[in-house]
Structures are given as C-alpha cells and as structure tokens.
Design an enzyme around this catalytic site. Structure first.
Site, PDB file in Angstrom:
ATOM      1  N   LYS A  68      54.205  39.133  31.256  1.00  0.00           N
ATOM      2  CA  LYS A  68      54.671  40.300  31.844  1.00  0.00           C
ATOM      3  C   LYS A  68      56.350  40.176  32.005  1.00  0.00           C
ATOM      4  CE  LYS A  68      50.888  41.717  34.808  1.00  0.00           C
ATOM      5  NZ  LYS A  68      50.266  42.327  36.066  1.00  0.00           N
ATOM      6  N   ASP A 104      51.807  48.345  38.423  1.00  0.00           N
ATOM      7  CA  ASP A 104      50.967  47.499  39.530  1.00  0.00           C
ATOM      8  C   ASP A 104      51.473  48.114  40.685  1.00  0.00           C
ATOM      9  OD1 ASP A 104      49.313  46.177  37.733  1.00  0.00           O
ATOM     10  OD2 ASP A 104      50.988  44.606  37.552  1.00  0.00           O
TER      11      ASP A 104
HETATM   12  P1  NAP Z   1      50.947  34.307  39.065  1.00  0.00           P
HETATM   13  O1  NAP Z   1      52.291  35.175  38.608  1.00  0.00           O
HETATM   14  O2  NAP Z   1      50.620  33.005  38.288  1.00  0.00           O
HETATM   15  O3  NAP Z   1      51.510  34.170  40.653  1.00  0.00           O
HETATM   16  C1  NAP Z   1      50.220  33.517  41.265  1.00  0.00           C
HETATM   17  C2  NAP Z   1      50.955  32.981  42.888  1.00  0.00           C
HETATM   18  O4  NAP Z   1      49.821  32.452  43.504  1.00  0.00           O
HETATM   19  C3  NAP Z   1      52.313  31.964  42.681  1.00  0.00           C
HETATM   20  O5  NAP Z   1      53.036  32.432  43.709  1.00  0.00           O
HETATM   21  C4  NAP Z   1      51.403  30.697  42.620  1.00  0.00           C
HETATM   22  O6  NAP Z   1      52.256  29.675  43.381  1.00  0.00           O
HETATM   23  C5  NAP Z   1      50.534  31.142  44.091  1.00  0.00           C
HETATM   24  N1  NAP Z   1      49.349  30.092  43.871  1.00  0.00           N
HETATM   25  C6  NAP Z   1      48.679  29.760  42.871  1.00  0.00           C
HETATM   26  N2  NAP Z   1      47.645  29.083  43.051  1.00  0.00           N
HETATM   27  C7  NAP Z   1      47.893  28.613  44.726  1.00  0.00           C
HETATM   28  C8  NAP Z   1      47.163  27.792  45.350  1.00  0.00           C
HETATM   29  N3  NAP Z   1      46.106  27.037  45.198  1.00  0.00           N
HETATM   30  N4  NAP Z   1      47.455  27.938  46.737  1.00  0.00           N
HETATM   31  C9  NAP Z   1      48.644  28.674  47.196  1.00  0.00           C
HETATM   32  N5  NAP Z   1      49.094  29.352  46.283  1.00  0.00           N
HETATM   33  C10 NAP Z   1      48.814  29.613  44.917  1.00  0.00           C
HETATM   34  O7  NAP Z   1      49.807  35.425  39.068  1.00  0.00           O
HETATM   35  P2  NAP Z   1      49.793  37.038  39.394  1.00  0.00           P
HETATM   36  O8  NAP Z   1      49.811  37.655  38.064  1.00  0.00           O
HETATM   37  O9  NAP Z   1      50.775  37.213  40.546  1.00  0.00           O
HETATM   38  O10 NAP Z   1      48.316  37.276  39.977  1.00  0.00           O
HETATM   39  C11 NAP Z   1      47.861  36.794  41.208  1.00  0.00           C
HETATM   40  C12 NAP Z   1      46.745  37.590  41.641  1.00  0.00           C
HETATM   41  O11 NAP Z   1      46.594  38.844  41.726  1.00  0.00           O
HETATM   42  C13 NAP Z   1      45.299  37.253  40.461  1.00  0.00           C
HETATM   43  O12 NAP Z   1      44.179  36.884  41.209  1.00  0.00           O
HETATM   44  C14 NAP Z   1      45.336  38.440  39.742  1.00  0.00           C
HETATM   45  O13 NAP Z   1      44.037  38.432  39.294  1.00  0.00           O
HETATM   46  C15 NAP Z   1      45.740  39.431  40.636  1.00  0.00           C
HETATM   47  N6  NAP Z   1      46.103  40.533  40.048  1.00  0.00           N
HETATM   48  C16 NAP Z   1      45.188  41.747  40.778  1.00  0.00           C
HETATM   49  C17 NAP Z   1      46.015  42.987  40.183  1.00  0.00           C
HETATM   50  C18 NAP Z   1      45.076  44.253  40.504  1.00  0.00           C
HETATM   51  O14 NAP Z   1      45.271  45.270  39.858  1.00  0.00           O
HETATM   52  N7  NAP Z   1      44.256  44.168  41.332  1.00  0.00           N
HETATM   53  C19 NAP Z   1      47.088  43.029  39.496  1.00  0.00           C
HETATM   54  C20 NAP Z   1      47.579  42.096  39.047  1.00  0.00           C
HETATM   55  C21 NAP Z   1      47.203  40.719  39.508  1.00  0.00           C
HETATM   56  P3  NAP Z   1      53.096  28.738  42.352  1.00  0.00           P
HETATM   57  O15 NAP Z   1      54.059  29.694  41.583  1.00  0.00           O
HETATM   58  O16 NAP Z   1      53.531  27.535  42.930  1.00  0.00           O
HETATM   59  O17 NAP Z   1      52.322  28.470  41.038  1.00  0.00           O
END
Ligand code: NAP
Length: 272
Positions: A68, A104
């Site tokens: 992205k 999003d």
């Molecule tokens: P991302 O860019 O990888 O970001 C994940 C975030 O969560 C980062 O800040 C990461 O910290 C943090 N994190 C990961 N593991 C963690 C832990 N064990 N404890 C605390 N913080 C943690 O992922 P993303 O694209 O933002 O997606 C995040 C979630 O949103 C996913 O579950 C995804 O499926 C969901 N999502 C849903 C939709 C929807 O339409 N419903 C759309 C987009 C995303 P670090 O930077 O330190 O790794």
C-alpha cells in the site's frame, strides 16, 4: 469484459475476490477479479501491473499488504485522501493516468456512522497502514484522537502529521480512566489464527460507554469484541468496513453502486 484484481502478498485467504465477483454479478457486468501475488519489495512487478492498468488491459486493481505504501510513488496521480494517508488501496484510470486512491478511510467512516454519531474522542491501537487511514478519517470529522503504538515513535509520527492526534503509551497504566467515545483496534492482534489474543491490556476497564471497533474481520468476532460486550459495551469487527471499501473501489471502476447487504451476504455464505 473487464479485468480487475488484487496486488499483495500473501493473498490466498483474501475475501476480495468473493466481494468483487458478487459485485460483478449484481451489476450484470462480465468480468474477472484475479489475484496478483507480488513479493515484498518487488517494485518491478508492481510497476508492470500498474502499466497494465494504464494501458487499459486491467480496468482497476486493489492493493493490499505489503504494497500500500510502495504504490504511492509508482502511480501517475494520488487522490487527496491517498496523499494524506500515504497509502493506496485502489488503482483506477482517468484520462490515461493511473490514479491511486484510498477507500479504507471513507469505508471506515461509512461503517462507523452505522454505530455512532461522530465521536468527540477516540483511541486508536496501532500505528500502521490501517491506523493511518482511520486516523485520517477521525481527524477529518474533528475527533480528538489518541494513538497507542508499541513503537512510540510511530504514534509520534502520526501526531506530527495530523492536527488533533496525540500519542499515548500502550502500557496498561496509560489506558486507565480515559474519557473516550470509541476504541479502535488497528493492530492484527486477535486475527486468525491467533484468535485468543487481545490488544486491550488485561485488568484494565474499557472506557465507560465506549464503542469498541476492531478492524479485524477474520474471525468475525474477536476476543476484543467479546470482552467488550461482556463489559456491557457495543462492539463490532471490521467486516462492514471491508465491504464498504470494496463497494467504493467497485464504484470507481464501474460507476455502479452495490448494496452493502449483497456484499455482506456473499462473504457470509462463503464463511458458512
Ligand atoms: P500494519 O501496517 O502491519 O500495522 C499493524 C500495526 O499493529 C503496527 O502499528 C504494528 O506495530 C502493530 N502491531 C502488530 N503486532 C502488534 C502486537 N503484537 N502488539 C501491539 N501492536 C502490534 O497492518 P495494517 O494494514 O495496518 O492492518 C492492521 C489490521 O487491520 C489487520 O488486522 C488488518 O486485517 C486490519 N484491516 C482491516 C481492514 C478492513 O477493511 N476491515 C482494512 C485494513 C486493515 P509495529 O509497527 O511495531 O509492527
């Protein structure tokens, strides 16, 4: 016949084909929605796919993890939303140019509005790509937003970029007694297969009266939403947002509005 698809990696469990194939059927459009797995860092493959959109061979693409952010510098133009968020999840063509958009943020807003009036104060857990889209949407409606991230510098970056955003520690003591209308989980903690995990610290009460919105959509009910409901709060997972962002992308590609219920049905039938 139109050709659509999804760039990302891994893609095997994506729900996007189910959503967009249902949308194509409902709109009476003959088309294909294909998966284009691209390994992290493979910008050549990303550029080739963007070129196929520019040439009209592909009518549009979705972009997901981990591309992205990388896609931002590869498109011809960004919508103001994608530029502010710094991430693209939808590619479409206008006047021969490939435009990168981010559905999003409006997808989250459209779903959030089903549960609450515009919140005055929110707490976002996580500071990754989805958190950026959510923060953008919250700030746009004038919501004062706290961001709690395990790497504090990521929350501070968001606070520097968006007025009305403040970093807060993810430690339990920092989350006690907050006056918050909505708590949003934008971390993957609790996602399949780690369904017992919860991003909210054990032993801390949820903010009284808050709506708990977990962006995770697999499973359709998470440990976080389960615990929030057990505390008497309203809670939802992110299937509604997923459906809304897909409907917005489909509209950019085809001009057709697809009813959200039809898309929700398609996903739920597949999960059965
Ligand atoms: P991302 O860019 O990888 O970001 C994940 C975030 O969560 C980062 O800040 C990461 O910290 C943090 N994190 C990961 N593991 C963690 C832990 N064990 N404890 C605390 N913080 C943690 O992922 P993303 O694209 O933002 O997606 C995040 C979630 O949103 C996913 O579950 C995804 O499926 C969901 N999502 C849903 C939709 C929807 O339409 N419903 C759309 C987009 C995303 P670090 O930077 O330190 O790794």
């Amino acid at each position: 016949m139109i050709r659509l698809g999804l760039i990302g990696y891994p893609l095997a469990h994506s729900l996007s084909p189910v959503l967009h194939e249902a949308a194509l059927r409902s709109a009476g459009i003959e088309g294909l929605y294909s998966l284009f797995p691209v390994l992290p860092g493979d910008e050549k493959a990303l550029s080739r796919l963007i070129g196929r959109v520019r040439s009209g061979e592909l009518s549009g693409l979705n972009v997901t993890i981990p591309h992205k952010q990388a896609t931002v510098s590869l498109v011809d133009e960004l919508t103001p939303t994608a530029a502010a968020i710094g991430a693209v999840n939808t590619l479409f063509v206008r006047s021969g140019k490939v435009i990168g958009d981010n559905t999003d943020a409006p997808g989250f807003l459209a779903d959030l509005e089903r549960f609450t009036a515009p919140p005055a104060a929110a707490l976002v857990l996580g500071a990754g790509g989805a958190a950026r889209a959510v923060v953008y949407a919250l700030v746009a409606m004038g919501c004062s937003t706290l961001v709690a991230a395990r790497r504090p510098e990521r929350a501070e970056e968001l606070a520097e970029q968006f007025r009305g955003v403040h970093p807060v520690s993810l430690r339990a003591d920092a989350l006690v007694g907050l006056d918050i209308d909505v708590v949003i989980n934008a971390t993957p903690v609790g996602m399949t297969p780690h369904i017992g995990a919860c991003p909210w610290p054990a032993g801390v009460d949820f903010p009284p009266g808050a709506l708990v919105y977990d962006l995770i959509y697999s499973p359709q009910d998470t440990e976080l939403t389960r615990l929030a409901r057990a505390s008497g709060l309203r809670a939802t997972t992110g299937l509604g947002m997923l459906v809304e962002q897909a409907a917005l992308a489909f509209r950019l590609w085809t001009g057709c509005r697809i009813p959200r219920e039809l898309l929700l049905d398609a996903v739920q039938q597949r999960e059965r």
